[in-house]
Design a protein around this motif. Structure first.
Motif, short mmCIF file in Angstrom:
data_model
loop_
_atom_site.label_atom_id
_atom_site.label_comp_id
_atom_site.label_asym_id
_atom_site.label_seq_id
_atom_site.Cartn_x
_atom_site.Cartn_y
_atom_site.Cartn_z
N ASN A 1 44.48 94.71 63.69
CA ASN A 1 45.97 94.09 63.81
C ASN A 1 46.61 94.41 62.61
O ASN A 1 46.02 94.03 61.52
N HIS A 2 47.81 94.90 62.50
CA HIS A 2 48.38 94.94 61.13
C HIS A 2 50.01 94.53 61.70
O HIS A 2 50.52 95.58 62.56
N ASN A 3 50.55 93.62 61.11
CA ASN A 3 51.90 93.23 61.35
C ASN A 3 53.10 94.18 60.72
O ASN A 3 53.08 94.44 59.47
N THR A 4 53.98 94.41 61.50
CA THR A 4 55.21 95.18 61.15
C THR A 4 56.14 94.26 60.42
O THR A 4 56.88 94.48 59.71
N GLU A 5 56.11 92.99 61.18
CA GLU A 5 56.80 91.89 60.40
C GLU A 5 58.25 91.75 60.91
O GLU A 5 58.61 90.62 61.33
N THR A 6 58.91 92.74 60.66
CA THR A 6 60.33 92.88 60.72
C THR A 6 60.82 94.36 60.96
O THR A 6 60.10 95.25 61.10
N ILE A 7 62.32 94.31 61.08
CA ILE A 7 62.85 95.69 61.39
C ILE A 7 63.14 96.33 60.14
O ILE A 7 63.23 95.66 58.95
N PRO A 8 63.14 97.73 60.05
CA PRO A 8 63.54 98.36 58.76
C PRO A 8 64.41 97.82 57.90
O PRO A 8 64.23 97.86 56.70
N LEU B 1 65.82 95.02 57.36
CA LEU B 1 65.48 93.63 56.58
C LEU B 1 64.22 93.96 55.73
O LEU B 1 64.03 92.85 54.96
N TYR B 2 63.57 95.14 55.50
CA TYR B 2 62.44 95.35 54.64
C TYR B 2 62.53 94.78 53.38
O TYR B 2 62.06 94.00 52.75
N ARG B 3 63.61 95.12 52.63
CA ARG B 3 63.72 94.88 51.34
C ARG B 3 64.06 93.40 51.12
O ARG B 3 63.42 92.86 49.96
N ARG B 4 64.67 92.82 52.02
CA ARG B 4 64.94 91.29 51.91
C ARG B 4 63.54 90.47 52.26
O ARG B 4 63.25 89.66 51.59
N VAL B 5 62.97 90.71 53.45
CA VAL B 5 62.01 90.06 53.96
C VAL B 5 60.72 90.67 53.43
O VAL B 5 59.79 89.50 53.31
N ARG B 6 60.32 91.75 53.32
CA ARG B 6 59.13 92.25 52.87
C ARG B 6 59.18 93.19 51.64
O ARG B 6 58.70 94.50 51.65
N PRO B 7 59.53 92.67 50.60
CA PRO B 7 59.92 93.90 49.50
C PRO B 7 58.65 94.66 48.82
O PRO B 7 59.19 95.77 48.45
N GLN B 8 57.67 94.15 48.99
CA GLN B 8 56.33 95.00 48.62
C GLN B 8 55.95 95.53 49.89
O GLN B 8 54.66 96.35 49.45
N GLY B 9 56.31 95.55 50.84
CA GLY B 9 55.86 96.26 52.10
C GLY B 9 56.63 97.69 52.41
O GLY B 9 57.51 98.07 51.49
N GLU C 1 68.14 90.40 62.95
CA GLU C 1 67.96 91.26 63.50
C GLU C 1 68.60 91.33 64.98
O GLU C 1 69.06 90.26 65.56
N THR C 2 69.05 92.60 65.42
CA THR C 2 69.56 92.79 66.56
C THR C 2 68.60 92.88 67.51
O THR C 2 67.59 93.45 67.42
N ASP C 3 69.09 92.84 69.06
CA ASP C 3 68.17 93.12 70.12
C ASP C 3 67.70 94.76 69.99
O ASP C 3 66.70 94.97 70.46
N ALA C 4 68.88 95.52 69.72
CA ALA C 4 68.77 97.03 69.89
C ALA C 4 67.70 97.13 68.82
O ALA C 4 66.86 98.30 68.87
N GLU C 5 67.62 96.55 67.53
CA GLU C 5 66.69 96.93 66.52
C GLU C 5 65.30 96.48 66.72
O GLU C 5 64.45 97.35 66.41
N VAL C 6 64.88 95.30 67.46
CA VAL C 6 63.67 94.85 67.91
C VAL C 6 63.26 96.03 68.87
O VAL C 6 62.02 96.44 68.76
N ARG C 7 63.96 96.65 70.00
CA ARG C 7 63.43 97.39 70.72
C ARG C 7 63.17 98.77 69.93
O ARG C 7 62.29 99.32 70.64
N GLU C 8 63.87 99.28 68.98
CA GLU C 8 63.73 100.34 68.21
C GLU C 8 62.17 100.11 67.55
O GLU C 8 61.53 101.08 67.64
N VAL C 9 61.95 99.00 67.02
CA VAL C 9 60.41 98.69 66.45
C VAL C 9 59.53 98.98 67.61
O VAL C 9 58.50 99.53 67.38
N MET C 10 59.88 98.49 68.65
CA MET C 10 58.87 98.25 69.91
C MET C 10 58.53 99.77 70.26
O MET C 10 57.41 100.45 70.40
N GLN C 11 59.55 100.84 70.20
CA GLN C 11 59.50 102.22 70.67
C GLN C 11 58.80 102.57 69.48
O GLN C 11 57.77 103.59 69.75
N ASP C 12 58.83 102.53 68.15
CA ASP C 12 58.17 103.24 67.02
C ASP C 12 56.52 102.81 67.00
O ASP C 12 55.67 103.69 66.84
#
Length: 289
Positions: free
Chosen positions: A158-165, A167-175, A206-217
């Motif tokens: 398991n490795h968590n993506t955590e959030t949408i692309p 929001l990465y700079r704000r939510v997961r800045p070192q990821g 995040e938006t619904d569309a952005e969550v679905r894009e992560v799911m697709q990725d």
């Protein structure tokens, strides 16, 4: 702190059972992410006699603004006795499935890969019928270290993506979003028999569309299992909740995830990375490898 809606309220735990689990953890000097990250499901999981073990901690080398794990303390040297103590806890708690995770240890050349291996090996030795899930950091893109972990043959990585692309700079800045996807893709290439898993938080803007894009990725890298849960602000110093997602929206994401090929989608307001992780045993029976 924003008032939580009705659907985020949890039942009061049966503290007698919680206390017995805590007693074992204290006796063996072990950390759990349940406690260190202030998980809302701690009562339910401890009452069921389960826990997600946090190794190489509790101090983290990263400072993600959503996470309640301590990053101000200096990381300690690795403890050679930790794997054995963890395995003994698995045996004493009679766990059918164990989740082993860690803080980020960017100070270590292998990111802590060999400590994961030692923990897997000790659990296998003491409790051979227990299935093992490792929830690992991104190892700073050290794919040799990833291969070392996979050589120990955990059932689930398991490795968590955590959030949408966005929001990465704000939510997961070192990821790094692409690095997380690559980790899952390389896992599939190195060890196709291992079930891969990832998770995301929602409620951060995040938006619904952005969550679905992560799911697709995630499906593009053949990720098997996905968890989606509501982000909850641990304290005033952490990122604030932008919105509380309704149970109906979580259901919609679960249905969408199943429609695009995930073997399992656990999606609800209280879902966390290891929530009901033991269900993977049924998944393995249904989709054997």
């Amino acid at each position: 702190m924003t008032v939580k809606p009705e659907w985020l309220r949890v039942k009061a735990p049966q503290w007698q059972r919680v206390g017995s689990v805590k007693e074992i953890l204290r006796d063996l000097a072990l950390n759990t992410v349940c406690e260190e990250a202030s998980c809302p499901n701690i009562g339910e999981c401890f009452n069921a006699g389960t826990a997600t073990f946090l190794i190489m901690g509790p101090a983290c080398t990263r400072a993600c603004p959503y996470c309640d794990i301590d990053f101000e303390k200096k990381p300690l040297p690795l403890d050679a006795t930790e794997p054995l103590r963890l395995a003994e806890a698995v045996q004493r708690l009679k766990l059918n499935h164990v989740v082993i995770t860690s803080v980020n240890r960017d100070d270590l050349p292998d990111g802590g890969a060999n400590q994961f291996v030692r923990c897997i090996e000790e659990v296998r030795r003491i409790s051979p019928l227990t299935t093992i899930e490792v929830l690992i950091p991104d190892l700073c893109g050290n794919w040799e270290a990833l291969a070392v972990i996979l050589q120990a043959k955990p059932e689930v990585l398991n490795h968590n993506t955590e959030t949408i692309p966005r929001l990465y700079r704000r939510v997961r800045p070192q990821g790094n979003y692409q690095r997380s996807l690559e980790l899952l893709q390389r896992t599939r290439e190195i060890a196709p028999q291992v079930y891969t898993k990832s998770g995301i938080m929602v409620g951060l803007g995040e938006t619904d569309a952005e969550v679905r894009e992560v799911m697709q990725d995630l499906r593009k890298v053949d990720c098997d299992i996905l968890t989606i849960g509501q982000y909850l602000q641990p304290s005033q110093k952490h990122l604030g909740v932008q919105d509380f997602v309704t149970p109906q929206q979580f259901d919609a994401w679960r249905e969408y995830g199943e429609s695009i090929g995930f073997l399992q989608v656990v999606s609800s307001p209280l879902t966390r990375s290891s929530y009901h992780a033991e269900q993977v045993r049924k998944l393995m029976e249904k989709y054997p490898r």
